[in-house]
Design a protein around this motif. Structure first.
Motif, PDB file in Angstrom:
ATOM      1  N   LEU A 146     -13.469  -4.758  12.036  1.00 15.62           N
ATOM      2  CA  LEU A 146     -12.307  -4.036  11.517  1.00 15.62           C
ATOM      3  C   LEU A 146     -11.225  -3.910  12.587  1.00 15.62           C
ATOM      4  CD1 LEU A 146     -13.959  -1.215   9.359  1.00 15.62           C
ATOM      5  CD2 LEU A 146     -12.916  -3.351   8.573  1.00 15.62           C
ATOM      6  N   ASP A 147     -11.634  -3.739  13.846  1.00 14.71           N
ATOM      7  CA  ASP A 147     -10.657  -3.711  14.939  1.00 14.71           C
ATOM      8  C   ASP A 147      -9.875  -5.012  15.005  1.00 14.71           C
ATOM      9  OD1 ASP A 147     -11.153  -1.148  15.866  1.00 14.71           O
ATOM     10  OD2 ASP A 147     -12.707  -1.774  17.271  1.00 14.71           O
ATOM     11  N   GLU A 148     -10.542  -6.115  14.698  1.00 18.83           N
ATOM     12  CA  GLU A 148      -9.877  -7.422  14.723  1.00 18.83           C
ATOM     13  C   GLU A 148      -8.915  -7.587  13.552  1.00 18.83           C
ATOM     14  OE1 GLU A 148     -13.209 -10.006  14.652  1.00 18.83           O
ATOM     15  OE2 GLU A 148     -13.688  -9.777  16.790  1.00 18.83           O
ATOM     16  N   LEU A 149      -9.214  -6.911  12.424  1.00 16.97           N
ATOM     17  CA  LEU A 149      -8.395  -7.060  11.213  1.00 16.97           C
ATOM     18  C   LEU A 149      -7.211  -6.110  11.172  1.00 16.97           C
ATOM     19  CD1 LEU A 149     -11.139  -7.429   8.435  1.00 16.97           C
ATOM     20  CD2 LEU A 149      -9.606  -9.220   9.297  1.00 16.97           C
ATOM     21  N   VAL A 170      -5.052  -1.914   7.328  1.00 14.01           N
ATOM     22  CA  VAL A 170      -5.043  -3.383   7.390  1.00 14.01           C
ATOM     23  C   VAL A 170      -3.854  -3.925   6.594  1.00 14.01           C
ATOM     24  CG1 VAL A 170      -7.513  -3.744   7.781  1.00 14.01           C
ATOM     25  CG2 VAL A 170      -6.679  -3.398   5.455  1.00 14.01           C
ATOM     26  N   PRO A 171      -3.427  -5.174   6.899  1.00 11.77           N
ATOM     27  CA  PRO A 171      -2.318  -5.764   6.139  1.00 11.77           C
ATOM     28  C   PRO A 171      -2.629  -5.900   4.655  1.00 11.77           C
ATOM     29  CG  PRO A 171      -2.667  -6.955   8.191  1.00 11.77           C
ATOM     30  CD  PRO A 171      -3.825  -6.023   8.039  1.00 11.77           C
ATOM     31  N   GLU A 172      -3.855  -6.293   4.323  1.00 11.36           N
ATOM     32  CA  GLU A 172      -4.254  -6.371   2.914  1.00 11.36           C
ATOM     33  C   GLU A 172      -5.734  -5.998   2.796  1.00 11.36           C
ATOM     34  OE1 GLU A 172      -6.409  -8.990   1.935  1.00 11.36           O
ATOM     35  OE2 GLU A 172      -6.479  -9.864   3.950  1.00 11.36           O
ATOM     36  N   ALA A 173      -6.111  -5.460   1.636  1.00 12.81           N
ATOM     37  CA  ALA A 173      -7.429  -4.860   1.471  1.00 12.81           C
ATOM     38  C   ALA A 173      -8.559  -5.876   1.375  1.00 12.81           C
ATOM     39  CB  ALA A 173      -7.432  -3.972   0.223  1.00 12.81           C
ATOM     40  N   GLU A 174      -8.286  -7.049   0.796  1.00 10.51           N
ATOM     41  CA  GLU A 174      -9.365  -7.970   0.456  1.00 10.51           C
ATOM     42  C   GLU A 174     -10.228  -8.347   1.647  1.00 10.51           C
ATOM     43  OE1 GLU A 174      -6.294  -8.158  -0.589  1.00 10.51           O
ATOM     44  OE2 GLU A 174      -6.561  -7.839  -2.752  1.00 10.51           O
ATOM     45  N   SER A 175      -9.595  -8.667   2.779  1.00 11.62           N
ATOM     46  CA  SER A 175     -10.370  -9.099   3.942  1.00 11.62           C
ATOM     47  C   SER A 175     -11.240  -7.974   4.481  1.00 11.62           C
ATOM     48  CB  SER A 175      -9.439  -9.611   5.042  1.00 11.62           C
ATOM     49  OG  SER A 175      -8.489  -8.616   5.396  1.00 11.62           O
ATOM     50  N   ALA A 176     -10.704  -6.750   4.506  1.00  9.74           N
ATOM     51  CA  ALA A 176     -11.473  -5.616   5.010  1.00  9.74           C
ATOM     52  C   ALA A 176     -12.652  -5.308   4.101  1.00  9.74           C
ATOM     53  CB  ALA A 176     -10.574  -4.387   5.141  1.00  9.74           C
ATOM     54  N   VAL A 177     -12.408  -5.311   2.800  1.00  7.47           N
ATOM     55  CA  VAL A 177     -13.487  -5.034   1.843  1.00  7.47           C
ATOM     56  C   VAL A 177     -14.565  -6.106   1.928  1.00  7.47           C
ATOM     57  CG1 VAL A 177     -14.068  -4.817  -0.601  1.00  7.47           C
ATOM     58  CG2 VAL A 177     -11.998  -3.723   0.299  1.00  7.47           C
ATOM     59  N   ALA A 178     -14.146  -7.358   2.128  1.00  6.96           N
ATOM     60  CA  ALA A 178     -15.116  -8.449   2.238  1.00  6.96           C
ATOM     61  C   ALA A 178     -16.003  -8.270   3.469  1.00  6.96           C
ATOM     62  CB  ALA A 178     -14.390  -9.791   2.308  1.00  6.96           C
ATOM     63  N   PRO A 232      15.433  17.745   9.106  1.00 10.16           N
ATOM     64  CA  PRO A 232      15.245  16.698   8.079  1.00 10.16           C
ATOM     65  C   PRO A 232      13.810  16.195   8.040  1.00 10.16           C
ATOM     66  CG  PRO A 232      16.272  15.767  10.035  1.00 10.16           C
ATOM     67  CD  PRO A 232      16.205  17.257  10.266  1.00 10.16           C
ATOM     68  N   HIS A 233      13.510  15.469   6.979  1.00  7.25           N
ATOM     69  CA  HIS A 233      12.229  14.788   6.885  1.00  7.25           C
ATOM     70  C   HIS A 233      12.320  13.530   7.746  1.00  7.25           C
ATOM     71  CE1 HIS A 233       9.855  16.679   3.452  1.00  7.25           C
ATOM     72  NE2 HIS A 233      10.867  17.488   3.694  1.00  7.25           N
ATOM     73  N   ILE A 234      11.816  13.652   8.962  1.00  2.72           N
ATOM     74  CA  ILE A 234      11.958  12.578   9.941  1.00  2.72           C
ATOM     75  C   ILE A 234      11.388  11.268   9.423  1.00  2.72           C
ATOM     76  CG2 ILE A 234      11.473  11.873  12.307  1.00  2.72           C
ATOM     77  CD1 ILE A 234      13.230  14.341  12.124  1.00  2.72           C
ATOM     78  N   HIS A 235      10.228  11.339   8.775  1.00  2.00           N
ATOM     79  CA  HIS A 235       9.553  10.109   8.350  1.00  2.00           C
ATOM     80  C   HIS A 235      10.371   9.314   7.342  1.00  2.00           C
ATOM     81  CE1 HIS A 235       8.248  10.748   4.142  1.00  2.00           C
ATOM     82  NE2 HIS A 235       8.366  12.016   4.441  1.00  2.00           N
ATOM     83  N   ALA A 236      11.252  10.002   6.605  1.00  3.76           N
ATOM     84  CA  ALA A 236      12.024   9.322   5.562  1.00  3.76           C
ATOM     85  C   ALA A 236      12.983   8.295   6.151  1.00  3.76           C
ATOM     86  CB  ALA A 236      12.791  10.341   4.732  1.00  3.76           C
ATOM     87  N   GLY A 237      13.378   8.483   7.408  1.00  4.64           N
ATOM     88  CA  GLY A 237      14.296   7.549   8.029  1.00  4.64           C
ATOM     89  C   GLY A 237      13.621   6.410   8.759  1.00  4.64           C
ATOM     90  N   MET A 238      12.312   6.389   8.742  1.00  7.81           N
ATOM     91  CA  MET A 238      11.562   5.340   9.431  1.00  7.81           C
ATOM     92  C   MET A 238      11.361   4.138   8.510  1.00  7.81           C
ATOM     93  SD  MET A 238      10.864   6.497  12.463  1.00  7.81           S
ATOM     94  CE  MET A 238      11.009   8.087  13.311  1.00  7.81           C
ATOM     95  N   PRO A 239      11.206   2.951   9.087  1.00 12.93           N
ATOM     96  CA  PRO A 239      10.930   1.771   8.248  1.00 12.93           C
ATOM     97  C   PRO A 239       9.597   1.930   7.527  1.00 12.93           C
ATOM     98  CG  PRO A 239      11.501   1.141  10.501  1.00 12.93           C
ATOM     99  CD  PRO A 239      11.293   2.623  10.508  1.00 12.93           C
ATOM    100  N   ASP A 240       9.530   1.375   6.330  1.00 12.92           N
ATOM    101  CA  ASP A 240       8.267   1.402   5.601  1.00 12.92           C
ATOM    102  C   ASP A 240       7.216   0.586   6.342  1.00 12.92           C
ATOM    103  OD1 ASP A 240       9.225   2.982   3.607  1.00 12.92           O
ATOM    104  OD2 ASP A 240       9.623   1.343   2.199  1.00 12.92           O
ATOM    105  N   ASP A 241       5.996   1.105   6.332  1.00  9.58           N
ATOM    106  CA  ASP A 241       4.894   0.380   6.960  1.00  9.58           C
ATOM    107  C   ASP A 241       4.216  -0.504   5.934  1.00  9.58           C
ATOM    108  OD1 ASP A 241       4.221   1.438   9.875  1.00  9.58           O
ATOM    109  OD2 ASP A 241       4.956   3.132   8.709  1.00  9.58           O
ATOM    110  N   ASP A 242       4.123  -1.785   6.242  1.00 17.42           N
ATOM    111  CA  ASP A 242       3.391  -2.686   5.371  1.00 17.42           C
ATOM    112  C   ASP A 242       1.893  -2.437   5.533  1.00 17.42           C
ATOM    113  OD1 ASP A 242       5.733  -3.910   4.555  1.00 17.42           O
ATOM    114  OD2 ASP A 242       5.698  -5.318   6.240  1.00 17.42           O
ATOM    115  N   GLY A 243       1.158  -2.813   4.522  1.00 23.14           N
ATOM    116  CA  GLY A 243      -0.292  -2.715   4.624  1.00 23.14           C
ATOM    117  C   GLY A 243      -0.873  -1.596   3.794  1.00 23.14           C
ATOM    118  N   VAL A 244      -2.191  -1.443   3.912  1.00 21.49           N
ATOM    119  CA  VAL A 244      -2.925  -0.475   3.101  1.00 21.49           C
ATOM    120  C   VAL A 244      -3.925   0.276   3.973  1.00 21.49           C
ATOM    121  CG1 VAL A 244      -2.724  -1.832   0.984  1.00 21.49           C
ATOM    122  CG2 VAL A 244      -4.684  -2.195   2.502  1.00 21.49           C
ATOM    123  N   GLU A 245      -4.327   1.418   3.466  1.00 23.52           N
ATOM    124  CA  GLU A 245      -5.407   2.192   4.056  1.00 23.52           C
ATOM    125  C   GLU A 245      -6.652   1.996   3.200  1.00 23.52           C
ATOM    126  OE1 GLU A 245      -5.337   6.648   5.493  1.00 23.52           O
ATOM    127  OE2 GLU A 245      -5.773   6.585   3.348  1.00 23.52           O
TER     128      GLU A 245
END
Length: 345
Positions: free
Chosen positions: A257-260, A304-312, A225-238
Motif C-alpha cells: 500500500l505504501d508503494e501504491l 490511492v489514485p484509484e481504488a481497484e489496485s488497492a482493493v486487488a 474563511p474556510h481555508i480548504h475551499a481555496g485549495m486545489p481538489d485532491d485527486d484519488g480516493v480513500e
C-alpha cells in the motif's frame, strides 16, 4: 469514560464546521471535523449496546476498550482512525483498574502516543500525533514530579499539564508543516485532539470545558474563511476496510500500500485469532510446519489514485470486510458539518 466520550461527542459536533474549515493536511478535503465527530459518536453510542453494557462496570479499561473496538470498526478518515487507535491503546494499561490516577494516565497516554505514531507508515510532526505526544510527555513529567501520587489532586494536576502541553503543541503545528504555515492555520486534527483531552479533563474533574483554549488559534475564529475551499481538489480516493492477517501478511500489505499511495494507517482490532497450535499428526509430520501463525484483525486506511489496485492487493492477502471507498475531493457527508455546527446534542 461515559461522561468523557459524551462530552467529546457534543464538543466535536459543535466544532466540526470550524475543524473542517482549516483541514488542509494531509488532504485539503475539509472533513476532519466530520470524521472525528462520527468516530467519537460511534464510541459514545457503544455504551448503549447490550454487549458493551455487559462489560464490568467497575473496570475502567475494559469499558474503554470495548468502546475503542467499536470506534475502530467504524472509524472515518485519517483523524477518526487515529482517534480509534488512541482509544484502544489508552485502554490497555487501564484494564483491571476501577479509577483513573495520575500514574495510570501517564502510562495510558504514553502507550497511546506510541501506538498512534507506529500505526502510520509515514508519521510526521505537526499533526495530532505531535499533540498527543506532548500531552503524554507532560503527564509523565507531572507524575514523576509527584512521585507516583495516585490522589485525585495529583490526577487533576496531570490532566492540567497534559491539556496545556497539548495547546502549546497545537500552536506549534503551524510552523511544523509547510502547508499550514503558508495558509496561516493550525492543524485541524491537532485541535480535535486538544478538544478531546480537555473533555477528559472536564469529565474527570467535574469542571467546565476551557473555551478560552481556542482563543487566538490561527484560522479558528468564526469569521475566518474556510481555508480548504481555496485549495486545489485532491485527486484519488480513500480506501478503508477490516481484514484478518498474520503479522507477516500485514507487513506485506503495508509495504504494498505504501508503494501504491500514501496516508497508510494499519492497526490491530482486538486480540489474535489463534495461533492454531501444534500439529497433532505425530512424528511423521516433522517436515511440515508444526504451528500456524496467529491471525489478527486489522483496520486498514490508505489514499490511492484509484481504488481497484488497492482493493486487488488487499484481496490478494485475505478477505476484507466493511470496504469503503470515498472520493478525496468530495465531502463524506455533504451538509453534515453545517447541520452540526452550533447545535447541542
Amino acid at each position: 469514560m461515559k461522561r468523557w466520550l459524551g462530552k467529546a461527542e457534543t464538543t466535536l459536533g459543535n466544532h466540526s464546521d470550524r475543524l473542517n474549515a482549516i483541514n488542509i493536511f494531509p488532504v485539503a478535503d475539509g472533513d476532519t471535523g466530520t470524521n472525528l465527530y462520527l468516530t467519537v459518536r460511534s464510541a459514545a453510542a457503544s455504551f448503549a449496546d447490550r454487549s458493551i453494557a455487559d462489560e464490568p462496570v467497575n473496570d475502567v479499561g475494559a469499558v474503554l476498550a470495548a468502546a475503542g473496538r467499536v470506534a475502530m470498526e467504524q472509524a472515518r478518515g485519517n483523524s477518526g482512525t487515529l482517534f480509534a487507535v488512541f482509544l484502544c491503546a489508552m485502554a490497555e494499561p487501564l484494564v483491571g483498574h476501577t479509577r483513573l490516577s495520575a500514574p495510570l494516565l501517564a502510562v495510558a497516554l504514553n502507550r497511546a502516543q506510541i501506538r498512534a505514531w507506529s500505526a502510520l507508515s509515514e508519521p510526521v510532526p505537526g499533526t495530532m500525533l505531535s499533540v498527543l505526544e506532548a500531552a503524554a510527555r507532560a503527564a509523565g513529567e507531572c507524575d514523576s514530579a509527584h512521585n507516583g501520587d495516585d490522589s485525585n489532586q495529583a490526577l487533576g494536576l496531570a490532566l492540567d499539564a497534559a491539556v496545556n502541553a497539548a495547546l502549546d503543541a497545537v500552536v506549534q503545528t503551524e510552523n511544523q508543516l509547510a502547508p499550514l504555515h503558508a495558509a496561516h492555520v493550525v492543524d485541524a486534527g491537532g485541535v480535535g485532539m486538544l478538544l478531546i483531552l480537555d473533555c477528559l479533563r472536564s469529565a474527570v474533574l467535574g469542571e467546565e470545558l476551557q473555551d478560552e483554549l481556542l482563543d487566538g488559534l490561527h484560522g479558528y475564529d468564526l469569521q475566518d474563511p474556510h481555508i480548504h475551499a481555496g485549495m486545489p481538489d485532491d485527486d484519488g480516493v480513500e480506501v478503508m476496510c477490516t481484514i484478518s492477517l498474520s503479522p507477516l501478511d500485514a507487513a506485506t500489505l503495508r509495504q504494498r500500500l505504501d508503494e501504491l499511495g500514501d496516508s497508510v494507517i494499519m492497526s490491530q482490532v482486538g486480540s489474535a485469532n489463534g495461533p492454531s497450535g501444534p500439529n497433532d499428526g505425530g512424528d511423521d509430520d516433522d517436515d511440515d510446519e508444526d504451528t500456524a501463525e496467529a491471525s489478527y484483525r486489522w483496520r486498514v486506511h490508505v489514499h490511492v489514485p484509484e481504488a481497484e489496485s488497492a482493493v486487488a492487493v488487499i484481496r490478494s492477502l485475505g478477505e476484507p470486510t466493511d470496504i469503503s471507498v470515498s472520493q478525496l475531493s468530495m465531502p463524506r457527508d455533504p451538509g453534515l458539518p453545517a447541520a452540526l455546527h452550533g447545535h447541542e446534542y
